[in-house]
Design an enzyme around this catalytic site. Sequence first.
Site, short mmCIF file in Angstrom:
data_model
loop_
_atom_site.label_atom_id
_atom_site.label_comp_id
_atom_site.label_asym_id
_atom_site.label_seq_id
_atom_site.Cartn_x
_atom_site.Cartn_y
_atom_site.Cartn_z
N HIS A 179 20.92 77.53 81.77
CA HIS A 179 22.08 76.67 81.47
C HIS A 179 22.17 75.59 82.54
O HIS A 179 23.14 75.51 83.30
CB HIS A 179 23.34 77.52 81.43
CG HIS A 179 24.46 76.95 80.61
ND1 HIS A 179 25.07 75.76 80.93
CD2 HIS A 179 25.05 77.40 79.49
CE1 HIS A 179 26.02 75.51 80.05
NE2 HIS A 179 26.02 76.49 79.14
N GLU A 297 20.05 72.87 77.02
CA GLU A 297 19.74 74.29 76.84
C GLU A 297 18.66 74.46 75.77
O GLU A 297 18.92 74.30 74.59
CB GLU A 297 21.01 75.06 76.46
CG GLU A 297 22.15 74.90 77.47
CD GLU A 297 23.48 75.31 76.90
OE1 GLU A 297 23.60 76.45 76.42
OE2 GLU A 297 24.41 74.47 76.91
#
Length: 332
Positions: A179, A297
């Site tokens: 992330h 992501e």
Amino acid sequence: MLGMPVTRTKFGQVDGEDVYKYTIENSNKTRISVLTYAAAWQNFEVYEDGEYHSLISHFDDLQSYIEMPFQVGKTVGRVAGRIGKARFMINGKTYQLTPNNQTNLMHGGDDGIQTKNFIGSADGKHNSVSLALIVKSSDDGFPGNIDLLITYSLSEDDEVSITYTAVSDADTLFNPTCHVYFNLDEPSIMDETLQIASDSYLDVDDEKVPTGSLISVDKAFDFRKGQIIENALCNLEKQNGKLEFDDTFVTYGDRVATLSSDKRVVDFYSDRNGLVIFTANPTGVEVPGQYSSVAMELQMLPDAINHTNFGNIILRKNQKTSYTNKYQYRKL
């Protein structure tokens, strides 16, 4: 060429365990740092004109990684993104987990791998660091205990590679990602250009869970030829009244995206079919419409287990599976 030494320093403690930071550097003086806590990508620095410049949002203290809600640089999972109603089926058996995002499961739940301290080891010969963890079913509620190994490496041509390798003792789900938030030129991303190799993005409900339908990219969502992020956000507000991107694009090919400024470029490569982008201010106060960073992501499409056309994220018992994300830096 032989690799350079990988350094290790203590970064703090969590739950009585030492957390370490590993730093890998190549001959260009490009360097990345990773933490054993959450297998987090702590920094990505390039050396230009006699000084270092960071390309990703990060903290220099452990407590911020523990307390801040934006999952900055962390490995999230065992399944990244949302699972609708926190429910899924494997082999005809339904599993109901505890929701942690409205009625849904987000990033594997509150005891996901982003909350764990991994065991690290360095390989200076190959400019890499490996982080190991036993992901316990008793911790997160998913079936199966996973033997997880995450390996970060830095090449001589400034490419960062993250490989996720897993073996489970029962059929389970596996779709982690890093992330990580990028910002190539401080203080904001508003003047940076984002290009995405995608013809469609996911339709979602009011809780941001995919409905199963795909929407053809248009206007704000059409990044095929690249859009300046500020322009894309203006188009987004005109199109549907939203002030931020938090959307999943269906990607194809090896190089799925490129983020660029007038000085720097990062190309994104993935062996999976989804890219979630999220414009945010993960390390400071939010100012709607003005963002310091964009999360990139790389993963299989969210809620894939509940949509047959989203890809297979079932990790079969005793079957080793690996995914790799790559991030290639280039100076203009």
